[in-house]
Design a protein around this motif. Structure first.
Motif, PDB file in Angstrom:
ATOM      1  N   PRO A 144       0.900  -1.244  -0.056  1.00 45.45           N
ATOM      2  CA  PRO A 144      -0.051  -0.164  -0.076  1.00 45.45           C
ATOM      3  C   PRO A 144       0.665   1.187   0.098  1.00 45.45           C
ATOM      4  N   ALA A 145       2.070   1.369   0.837  1.00 45.27           N
ATOM      5  CA  ALA A 145       2.777   2.541   0.703  1.00 45.27           C
ATOM      6  C   ALA A 145       3.422   2.675  -0.756  1.00 45.27           C
ATOM      7  N   ASP A 146       3.556   1.688  -1.518  1.00 48.14           N
ATOM      8  CA  ASP A 146       4.143   1.966  -2.759  1.00 48.14           C
ATOM      9  C   ASP A 146       2.872   2.812  -3.700  1.00 48.14           C
ATOM     10  N   LEU A 147       1.720   2.857  -3.244  1.00 44.29           N
ATOM     11  CA  LEU A 147       0.614   3.239  -3.914  1.00 44.29           C
ATOM     12  C   LEU A 147      -0.167   4.722  -3.627  1.00 44.29           C
ATOM     13  N   PHE A 148      -0.155   4.759  -2.347  1.00 41.32           N
ATOM     14  CA  PHE A 148      -0.678   5.900  -1.791  1.00 41.32           C
ATOM     15  C   PHE A 148      -0.391   6.322  -0.290  1.00 41.32           C
ATOM     16  N   ARG A 149      -0.551   7.516   0.123  1.00 43.40           N
ATOM     17  CA  ARG A 149      -0.421   7.918   1.640  1.00 43.40           C
ATOM     18  C   ARG A 149      -1.857   8.468   2.180  1.00 43.40           C
ATOM     19  N   ARG A 150      -2.096   8.175   3.313  1.00 42.35           N
ATOM     20  CA  ARG A 150      -3.090   8.897   3.698  1.00 42.35           C
ATOM     21  C   ARG A 150      -3.411   9.983   4.129  1.00 42.35           C
ATOM     22  N   LYS A 151      -4.295  11.029   3.944  1.00 40.75           N
ATOM     23  CA  LYS A 151      -4.300  12.155   4.489  1.00 40.75           C
ATOM     24  C   LYS A 151      -4.956  12.635   5.746  1.00 40.75           C
ATOM     25  N   GLY A 152      -4.811  13.619   6.415  1.00 42.51           N
ATOM     26  CA  GLY A 152      -5.292  13.864   7.726  1.00 42.51           C
ATOM     27  C   GLY A 152      -7.041  14.425   7.263  1.00 42.51           C
ATOM     28  N   VAL A 153      -7.765  14.165   8.443  1.00 40.09           N
ATOM     29  CA  VAL A 153      -9.184  14.357   8.275  1.00 40.09           C
ATOM     30  C   VAL A 153      -9.468  15.723   7.975  1.00 40.09           C
ATOM     31  N   LEU A 154      -8.788  17.136   8.457  1.00 40.59           N
ATOM     32  CA  LEU A 154      -8.941  18.092   7.915  1.00 40.59           C
ATOM     33  C   LEU A 154      -8.602  18.482   6.465  1.00 40.59           C
ATOM     34  N   ARG A 155      -7.599  17.793   6.026  1.00 39.99           N
ATOM     35  CA  ARG A 155      -7.305  18.007   4.737  1.00 39.99           C
ATOM     36  C   ARG A 155      -8.652  17.239   3.757  1.00 39.99           C
ATOM     37  N   ILE A 156      -8.836  16.255   4.056  1.00 37.54           N
ATOM     38  CA  ILE A 156      -9.981  15.567   3.295  1.00 37.54           C
ATOM     39  C   ILE A 156     -11.098  16.200   3.310  1.00 37.54           C
ATOM     40  N   LEU A 157     -11.592  16.931   4.487  1.00 35.98           N
ATOM     41  CA  LEU A 157     -12.681  17.840   4.330  1.00 35.98           C
ATOM     42  C   LEU A 157     -12.638  18.859   3.247  1.00 35.98           C
ATOM     43  N   ASP A 164      -3.611  10.160  -1.031  1.00 34.33           N
ATOM     44  CA  ASP A 164      -2.534  10.882  -1.913  1.00 34.33           C
ATOM     45  C   ASP A 164      -1.746  10.002  -2.661  1.00 34.33           C
ATOM     46  N   THR A 165      -1.895   9.920  -3.887  1.00 36.34           N
ATOM     47  CA  THR A 165      -1.243   8.850  -4.778  1.00 36.34           C
ATOM     48  C   THR A 165       0.385   9.372  -5.354  1.00 36.34           C
ATOM     49  N   ALA A 166       0.885  10.264  -4.606  1.00 37.41           N
ATOM     50  CA  ALA A 166       2.138  10.697  -5.010  1.00 37.41           C
ATOM     51  C   ALA A 166       3.240   9.601  -5.058  1.00 37.41           C
ATOM     52  N   PRO A 167       2.843   8.521  -3.958  1.00 36.82           N
ATOM     53  CA  PRO A 167       3.929   7.318  -4.239  1.00 36.82           C
ATOM     54  C   PRO A 167       3.657   6.530  -5.438  1.00 36.82           C
ATOM     55  N   LEU A 168       2.484   6.259  -5.903  1.00 35.89           N
ATOM     56  CA  LEU A 168       2.143   5.889  -7.120  1.00 35.89           C
ATOM     57  C   LEU A 168       2.898   6.424  -8.389  1.00 35.89           C
ATOM     58  N   ARG A 169       2.606   7.724  -8.412  1.00 39.65           N
ATOM     59  CA  ARG A 169       3.476   8.810  -9.530  1.00 39.65           C
ATOM     60  C   ARG A 169       4.941   8.363  -9.476  1.00 39.65           C
ATOM     61  N   GLN A 170       5.496   8.595  -8.433  1.00 44.79           N
ATOM     62  CA  GLN A 170       6.784   8.248  -8.471  1.00 44.79           C
ATOM     63  C   GLN A 170       7.351   6.908  -8.717  1.00 44.79           C
ATOM     64  N   LEU A 171       6.466   5.910  -8.207  1.00 45.65           N
ATOM     65  CA  LEU A 171       6.907   4.584  -8.816  1.00 45.65           C
ATOM     66  C   LEU A 171       6.939   4.483 -10.266  1.00 45.65           C
ATOM     67  N   LEU A 172       5.600   4.945 -10.825  1.00 42.20           N
ATOM     68  CA  LEU A 172       5.584   4.912 -12.201  1.00 42.20           C
ATOM     69  C   LEU A 172       6.670   5.872 -13.170  1.00 42.20           C
ATOM     70  N   LYS A 173       6.951   6.940 -12.476  1.00 37.00           N
ATOM     71  CA  LYS A 173       7.933   7.769 -13.306  1.00 37.00           C
ATOM     72  C   LYS A 173       9.370   6.928 -13.364  1.00 37.00           C
ATOM     73  N   ARG A 174       9.800   6.048 -12.645  1.00 34.28           N
ATOM     74  CA  ARG A 174      10.910   5.106 -12.744  1.00 34.28           C
ATOM     75  C   ARG A 174      10.894   4.535 -14.052  1.00 34.28           C
ATOM     76  N   TYR A 175       9.649   4.209 -14.529  1.00 32.54           N
ATOM     77  CA  TYR A 175       9.675   3.503 -15.831  1.00 32.54           C
ATOM     78  C   TYR A 175       9.424   4.085 -16.877  1.00 32.54           C
ATOM     79  N   ILE A 176       8.134   5.216 -16.729  1.00 29.54           N
ATOM     80  CA  ILE A 176       7.716   5.877 -17.717  1.00 29.54           C
ATOM     81  C   ILE A 176       8.681   7.052 -18.257  1.00 29.54           C
TER      82      ILE A 176
END
Length: 407
Positions: A144-157, A164-176
């Motif tokens: 899961p940590a390779d795909l997303f990070r959880r946001k805080g409740v206040l930010r979700i509101l 937050d899918t920044a980890p997935l983007r970083q993972l794919l950028k290694r290949y794309i």
């Protein structure tokens, strides 16, 4: 809190709050829908729910190119691969592709399409077995940590997603990379096509992106756009952030919101966007009756499962959504079966067999994704796990069923 619970929680808080958003928009006006292009690009996408002159011309050019390059009179079948959505079940499809290569029967596909989880597989499948190492690196030990990070409740509101899918983007950028996109461009020039589906949420319509056409522009930002489309196609609404594409209409910049292509369909080949008979009639006599084969990888269960639901609101909602997407996939495959029959195309379908026993129902459970990859790899390596009906439960032999249950 798992992914589905987080999505349901997000829906509740959005209804209950009037907080300002973090992503102010300038959406494309209704009068310009269908007329907008991404700045610097044209002919790279079209609607996926009606006939498309853009995609028709692209496929006609592809088949003409293949006919010119062919030698002799033996007709290689036109071979399609459709990779479905399915969330964490995408690990199954990755394993199947790797095992299929080892079996030695995996074709070089003329057309590859992907949607949602399948969109994360499709570019690698398109470039062939040379990319199996990348599929294995990404999916065999995915966490899961390779795909997303959880946001805080206040930010979700205030935000447009729970995760937050920044980890997935970083993972794919290694290949794309630029080299990867250049390789897609070379295959596009050979007459092969790679399509990925998203959902334009503003228009509530499916969109098909011609990824080879994006690559063939040679633009410096082509790799970034390529990655954006992959991210958009896999952006589970509410859970993963949508992707905002900057578009231009009548000299003014606007934005479009795109999300998971699975909103509209679970899989696609070409359907109503093409008139293949017209393309075939335009080719030489030898190529008019060229055989065709369609392979569909369902990143999900082909069989149904009985599982009593707890009498609580969240389990009732989530199991209803599972049933909805399951039957949506069934309808998609029946539709693809009809189009395949119309175009004299042999239809083959595979997916997760009914006997497979999950050890975890949590979304993106690392152990379960590894088991799914191993299951797909074993099935691909042994070969023969295909059905030729539009929707049919797939069974494993007793020895393989026992192995799947114990691994």
């Amino acid at each position: 809190m798992n992914l589905r619970a987080g999505f349901a929680f997000l829906a509740c808080v959005v209804l209950a709050t009037g907080c300002s958003v973090l992503h102010p928009r300038n959406p494309l006006p209704a009068t310009s829908v269908g007329k907008a292009d991404l700045p610097g690009y044209s002919g790279i996408r079209d609607w996926g729910d009606h006939f498309s002159p853009v995609l028709q011309r692209s496929v006609e050019a592809a088949l003409r190119t293949e006919a010119i390059q062919a030698t002799g009179t033996v007709q290689k079948p036109i071979q399609y691969l459709s990779l479905s959505g399915g969330g964490m079940n995408g690990s199954f499809g990755a394993g199947l592709l790797c095992g299929w290569s080892e079996h030695g029967s995996r074709p070089e596909f003329d057309f590859v399409t992907g949607i949602s989880a399948g969109a994360l597989l499709a570019p690698f499948a398109f470039l062939g077995p040379d990319q199996d190492a990348a599929l294995r690196e990404i999916h065999a030990n995915l966490r899961p940590a390779d795909l997303f990070r959880r946001k805080g409740v206040l930010r979700i509101l205030r935000d447009d997603s729970a995760l937050d899918t920044a980890p997935l983007r970083q993972l794919l950028k290694r290949y794309i990379t630029a080299d990867f996109v250049a390789a897609v461009s070379r295959e596009h020039a050979r007459g092969r096509r790679l399509w990925i589906g998203t959902a334009n949420l503003d228009a509530r319509r499916p969109v098909i992106w011609d990824m080879g056409a994006i690559a063939a522009t040679g633009r410096a930002d082509a790799a970034e756009l390529f990655l954006q489309v992959m991210m958009a196609s896999s952006a589970v609404p509410g859970a993963f952030p949508p992707v905002y594409f900057s578009v231009e209409a009548d000299g003014t910049l606007y934005d479009e919101m795109h999300v998971d292509g699975g909103v509209g369909r679970q899989a696609f080949a070409y359907g109503p966007v093409l008139h293949l008979d017209e393309i075939r009639r335009s080719l030489g006599e030898l190529w008019r009756d060229r055989p065709a084969e369609l392979y569909i990888v369902r990143n999900g269960d082909l069989g149904s499962h009985y599982d009593p639901v707890r009498p609580k609101a969240l389990p009732i909602v989530m199991n209803s959504l599972r049933a909805l997407t399951h039957h949506q996939a069934e309808g998609d495959f029946y539709r693809m079966f009809v189009y395949a029959g119309r175009d004299r195309c042999r239809y083959s379908l595979t997916g997760i067999p009914q006997q497979y026993q999950r050890r975890s129902q949590k979304d993106f459970d690392a152990g379960e994704m590894k088991r799914l990859f191993q299951l797909g790899e074993r099935m691909g390596r042994k070969g023969g796990y295909w059905v030729h009906a539009p929707w049919e439960e797939l069974s494993l032999p007793p020895d393989e069923a026992s192995e799947s249950a114990t691994r």
